[in-house]
Design a protein around this motif. Structure first.
Motif, PDB file in Angstrom:
ATOM      1  N   LEU A 120      12.372  66.259 -58.615  1.00  0.00           N
ATOM      2  CA  LEU A 120      13.231  67.294 -58.920  1.00  0.00           C
ATOM      3  C   LEU A 120      14.747  66.930 -59.757  1.00  0.00           C
ATOM      4  O   LEU A 120      15.129  67.402 -60.738  1.00  0.00           O
ATOM      5  CB  LEU A 120      13.740  68.254 -57.862  1.00  0.00           C
ATOM      6  N   PHE A 121      15.012  65.594 -59.167  1.00  0.00           N
ATOM      7  CA  PHE A 121      16.416  65.305 -59.490  1.00  0.00           C
ATOM      8  C   PHE A 121      16.166  64.759 -61.159  1.00  0.00           C
ATOM      9  O   PHE A 121      16.930  64.810 -61.787  1.00  0.00           O
ATOM     10  CB  PHE A 121      16.745  64.031 -58.770  1.00  0.00           C
ATOM     11  N   ASP A 122      15.049  63.947 -61.347  1.00  0.00           N
ATOM     12  CA  ASP A 122      14.738  63.542 -62.567  1.00  0.00           C
ATOM     13  C   ASP A 122      14.779  64.802 -63.659  1.00  0.00           C
ATOM     14  O   ASP A 122      15.080  64.395 -64.822  1.00  0.00           O
ATOM     15  CB  ASP A 122      13.480  62.612 -62.745  1.00  0.00           C
ATOM     16  N   ALA A 123      14.133  65.682 -63.053  1.00  0.00           N
ATOM     17  CA  ALA A 123      14.040  66.864 -64.086  1.00  0.00           C
ATOM     18  C   ALA A 123      15.253  67.464 -64.246  1.00  0.00           C
ATOM     19  O   ALA A 123      15.437  67.976 -65.585  1.00  0.00           O
ATOM     20  CB  ALA A 123      12.906  67.954 -63.395  1.00  0.00           C
ATOM     21  N   THR A 124      16.333  67.260 -63.502  1.00  0.00           N
ATOM     22  CA  THR A 124      17.672  67.928 -63.502  1.00  0.00           C
ATOM     23  C   THR A 124      18.206  67.191 -64.421  1.00  0.00           C
ATOM     24  O   THR A 124      19.053  67.781 -65.632  1.00  0.00           O
ATOM     25  CB  THR A 124      18.373  67.912 -62.325  1.00  0.00           C
ATOM     26  N   GLN A 125      18.170  65.914 -64.543  1.00  0.00           N
ATOM     27  CA  GLN A 125      18.520  65.028 -65.557  1.00  0.00           C
ATOM     28  C   GLN A 125      18.211  65.077 -66.866  1.00  0.00           C
ATOM     29  O   GLN A 125      19.074  65.206 -67.893  1.00  0.00           O
ATOM     30  CB  GLN A 125      18.580  63.338 -65.229  1.00  0.00           C
ATOM     31  N   ALA A 129      20.409  67.531 -71.414  1.00  0.00           N
ATOM     32  CA  ALA A 129      20.842  67.717 -72.824  1.00  0.00           C
ATOM     33  C   ALA A 129      20.674  69.005 -73.222  1.00  0.00           C
ATOM     34  O   ALA A 129      21.437  69.507 -74.350  1.00  0.00           O
ATOM     35  CB  ALA A 129      19.794  66.947 -73.482  1.00  0.00           C
ATOM     36  N   GLY A 130      19.611  69.658 -72.812  1.00  0.00           N
ATOM     37  CA  GLY A 130      19.397  71.198 -73.254  1.00  0.00           C
ATOM     38  C   GLY A 130      20.595  72.108 -72.816  1.00  0.00           C
ATOM     39  O   GLY A 130      21.049  72.954 -73.401  1.00  0.00           O
ATOM     40  N   VAL A 133      23.687  72.279 -75.122  1.00  0.00           N
ATOM     41  CA  VAL A 133      23.494  73.020 -75.962  1.00  0.00           C
ATOM     42  C   VAL A 133      23.545  74.592 -75.658  1.00  0.00           C
ATOM     43  O   VAL A 133      24.195  75.330 -76.303  1.00  0.00           O
ATOM     44  CB  VAL A 133      21.828  72.965 -76.481  1.00  0.00           C
ATOM     45  N   GLU A 134      23.212  74.889 -74.503  1.00  0.00           N
ATOM     46  CA  GLU A 134      23.570  76.032 -73.888  1.00  0.00           C
ATOM     47  C   GLU A 134      24.866  76.580 -73.838  1.00  0.00           C
ATOM     48  O   GLU A 134      25.299  77.700 -73.677  1.00  0.00           O
ATOM     49  CB  GLU A 134      22.818  76.359 -72.783  1.00  0.00           C
ATOM     50  N   LEU A 135      25.771  75.383 -73.642  1.00  0.00           N
ATOM     51  CA  LEU A 135      27.327  75.918 -73.298  1.00  0.00           C
ATOM     52  C   LEU A 135      27.858  76.614 -74.197  1.00  0.00           C
ATOM     53  O   LEU A 135      28.965  77.116 -74.128  1.00  0.00           O
ATOM     54  CB  LEU A 135      27.810  74.580 -72.964  1.00  0.00           C
ATOM     55  N   GLY A 136      27.118  76.559 -75.557  1.00  0.00           N
ATOM     56  CA  GLY A 136      27.849  77.324 -76.624  1.00  0.00           C
ATOM     57  C   GLY A 136      27.750  78.762 -76.550  1.00  0.00           C
ATOM     58  O   GLY A 136      28.133  79.613 -77.449  1.00  0.00           O
ATOM     59  N   GLY A 137      26.677  79.114 -75.746  1.00  0.00           N
ATOM     60  CA  GLY A 137      26.481  80.553 -75.735  1.00  0.00           C
ATOM     61  C   GLY A 137      27.150  81.333 -74.447  1.00  0.00           C
ATOM     62  O   GLY A 137      27.987  80.676 -73.729  1.00  0.00           O
ATOM     63  N   THR A 138      27.003  82.624 -74.163  1.00  0.00           N
ATOM     64  CA  THR A 138      27.491  83.156 -72.962  1.00  0.00           C
ATOM     65  C   THR A 138      26.926  82.827 -71.832  1.00  0.00           C
ATOM     66  O   THR A 138      27.583  83.125 -70.769  1.00  0.00           O
ATOM     67  CB  THR A 138      27.634  84.836 -73.449  1.00  0.00           C
ATOM     68  N   GLY A 139      25.626  82.578 -71.786  1.00  0.00           N
ATOM     69  CA  GLY A 139      25.028  82.418 -70.551  1.00  0.00           C
ATOM     70  C   GLY A 139      24.660  83.555 -69.544  1.00  0.00           C
ATOM     71  O   GLY A 139      24.278  83.375 -68.543  1.00  0.00           O
TER      72      GLY A 139
END
Length: 489
Positions: A120-125, A129-130, A133-139
C-alpha cells in the motif's frame, strides 16, 4: 440531544433471554443485558429507554427490580436521567466511542478485517505523480475520478461482467454506498429484503431511510442451524419475499456472506434477478468480500452477470478495498445502470462533496495489478482459518464451527443461548467480540458467535485463550462487569 426512543415491545425483544445463566440478583442480569445493548450499538446513544413501570409490567417483574437495574446503569454511566424524559442511553466517559481503539492491551475480534496490504505504501508513492496533476482541478466530483472509474470498470470486465465508465460511481467506502443507495432509491415505508443474519450497519442504513425490513434466513453449513445438507439461503423464502412484499430493494451478500461465509448458488442468483425484475425491485449486492476466495469450488461471476437483457439491470453492485487492501483506505464504488448512477450523483451533494482524490489514485494504482493482493490475502486467510479451527476445536469441542472456503470469519454455533453473556465476559478477559444478536433482528442468534479468521499468531492464540476464559466464566456464574466498547465491522 436526539429525541429517539425505543418502544417497550421492541426493547423486550432486544433483551431476549436476559436472565441467561446468571445466578446472581435479577437486577444485575438485566443491567448487564441492557449495558451490552448500548455497548454494541443495538440501542443507540441518546435513545430514551422505556419507563420503569412499563418495562416491569412487560417483563413480569417488580418495578423495584427494574428500578435497581436502571440505577446501576446510571451509576455506571450507561444512562443519564433527563427531567420529563426518563432514562436516556449514553456511553460512559471512560469507554471508547464508536470506532476508537480500546485502551490497553486488548485483542479486537469485533472487526473482521485484515492488516494493511504491504504494497500500500509503494502504491501511494506511485500515485503522487498523478496527484500533482489533479491539484489543478477542484477535487470535487460526485461521480469520482475518471481514472479510478475506468480501473473499476476494467476490473469488472476482467471478472466476466462487461462494464463501462458511466456505470460506475466512486464512494467513500462501502458503507457510504449502502447509505447513499438507501437514501436515494427508497421512500419511507418501502420494504427492503435483507438476509438474517447480516451486516448490522446495513440494517441501520436501511432503517434510517425508513425501510421496513423483510428478513430471509441464511444458514451456515455444519453450524447446526439447519439440517445436514441444507444450508445457505432459504430459496423459497426469498422468492416469497419478492412476490408478497414487492420490495423497493433487497440488500444481499451473495459471496462469502457476512457472517456465515456462505456463497449463493449460481442458479439461485439467476432466479433472484428474475424475481426482482418481475416486481420492479433492485438487488443491491454487497461484493466487498467477493474476491476473498480461499478454496471455493467453482468460479463465480459478479451478480449482474447472471442476468439476461431483461433482468441484469436489476442488480446494483457495491465494492470496496476495505476488506482486501486496508479498512483505513475509505474508497468504494457502485456499479449500476447509467440512469441510477446519475440519480445518485444528483442526490449526493446533500451528504458529501465527493471521495478524496489521493485515495482514489492509490486504489487505481492497486487495481491495475490486483492479483498479487488477492493471492496474498488467500494465503493469509487459509492459514488463519486452519489455525482458528484447530484452536476452537481444542478449546470448545462442543461448538459447531463451519468450514468456510472464503471470506473473513466463521459463524460458530456455541450450543447455548449465551452469546451476549459471553461477549460481556470476554471484555473482562481482554477480548472485544460481538455478540451474535448484533447480526440479527430483535434478539436472534444468541447461540451464534462470529469469530474472524484474518488475525495472525499470536493475536489469534491470545484471542481464543481469552474467549476460553470467558466461556468458563459464563459457565460458572454471573458475568463480571466491564467498561469496554467496540463497534462491529
Amino acid at each position: 440531544m436526539s429525541d429517539a426512543k425505543i418502544g417497550t415491545r421492541a426493547f423486550v425483544a432486544l433483551l431476549g433471554d436476559w436472565r441467561g445463566r446468571a445466578s446472581g440478583p435479577s437486577y444485575l442480569a438485566l443491567f448487564d443485558r441492557i449495558r451490552l445493548l448500548v455497548l454494541d450499538g443495538r440501542i443507540p446513544t441518546d435513545t430514551r429507554l422505556p419507563a420503569e413501570r412499563d418495562l416491569a409490567q412487560a417483563l413480569g417483574v417488580s418495578r423495584t427490580m427494574v428500578s435497581a437495574a436502571y440505577r446501576e446503569l446510571r451509576d455506571a454511566g450507561y444512562t443519564r436521567s433527563i427531567r420529563g424524559s426518563g432514562s436516556v442511553a449514553r456511553l460512559p466517559g471512560r469507554a471508547p466511542v464508536t470506532g476508537q481503539e480500546a485502551p490497553g492491551d486488548f485483542i479486537d475480534f469485533s472487526k473482521a478485517t485484515m492488516p494493511a496490504y504491504p504494497g500500500l505504501f509503494d502504491a501511494t508513492q506511485a500515485a503522487m505523480a498523478g496527484y500533482a496533476v489533479e491539484l489543478g482541478g477542484t477535487g470535487i466530483d460526485p461521480f469520482g475520478s475518471r481514472i479510478l472509474r475506468e480501473a473499476v470498470a476494467e476490473r469488472y470486465t476482467a471478472r466476466g461482467l462487461p462494464t463501462s465508465v458511466d456505470q460506475v460511481m466512486i464512494t467513500i467506502g462501502a458503507q457510504h454506498a449502502i447509505f447513499l443507495l438507501a437514501r436515494t432509491l427508497m421512500s419511507r415505508g418501502d420494504r427492503a429484503v435483507v438476509e438474517l443474519p447480516s451486516y448490522p450497519h446495513a440494517y441501520e442504513a436501511l432503517r434510517m431511510a425508513g425501510a421496513r425490513l423483510v428478513p430471509v434466513t441464511v444458514s451456515a453449513r455444519g453450524s447446526g442451524a439447519a439440517p445436514e445438507g441444507l444450508h445457505g439461503w432459504d430459496a423459497a423464502g426469498l422468492a416469497q419475499a419478492f412476490a408478497r412484499t414487492s420490495p423497493a430493494l433487497a440488500y444481499l451478500m451473495p459471496d462469502f456472506h457476512n457472517p456465515t461465509g456462505e456463497s449463493m448458488p449460481e442458479e439461485l442468483r439467476a432466479r433472484l434477478l428474475h424475481d426482482a425484475a418481475r416486481q420492479g425491485s433492485l438487488v443491491v449486492a454487497d461484493e466487498t468480500t467477493a474476491e476473498l476466495d480461499i478454496d471455493r469450488a467453482g468460479s463465480f461471476l459478479p451478480l449482474a452477470a447472471y442476468g439476461d437483457a431483461a433482468t441484469a439491470d436489476s442488480a446494483v453492485l457495491i465494492g470496496s478495498v476495505g476488506k482486501t487492501v486496508w479498512a483505513g483506505l475509505r474508497v468504494g464504488w457502485i456499479r449500476a445502470t447509467p440512469a441510477i448512477i446519475r440519480k445518485l450523483a444528483a442526490a449526493r451533494f446533500a451528504g458529501d462533496l465527493g471521495t478524496p482524490v489521493l485515495e482514489q489514485l492509490v486504489v487505481a494504482e492497486l487495481l491495475r495489478d490486483f492479483d498479487p493482493v488477492l493471492r496474498l490475502r488467500s494465503a493469509q486467510l487459509r492459514a488463519g482459518r486452519d489455525e482458528l479451527r484447530g484452536l476452537l476445536a481444542e478449546a470448545f469441542p462442543e461448538w459447531q464451527v463451519p468450514a468456510v472456503d472464503g471470506g473473513l470469519a466463521v459463524w460458530a454455533n456455541i450450543g447455548a443461548p449465551v452469546s451476549s453473556q459471553l461477549a460481556l465476559a470476554a471484555r473482562s478477559h481482554g477480548l472485544l467480540i460481538t455478540a451474535g444478536p448484533r447480526f440479527g433482528i430483535d434478539g436472534a442468534f444468541e447461540r451464534s458467535l462470529r469469530v474472524p479468521i484474518g488475525y495472525e499468531n499470536p493475536d489469534l492464540v491470545r484471542g481464543v485463550q481469552a474467549l476460553a476464559a470467558a466461556w468458563r466464566t459464563v459457565s460458572a456464574g454471573p458475568v463480571p462487569h466491564s467498561e469496554l466498547y467496540a463497534d462491529v465491522v
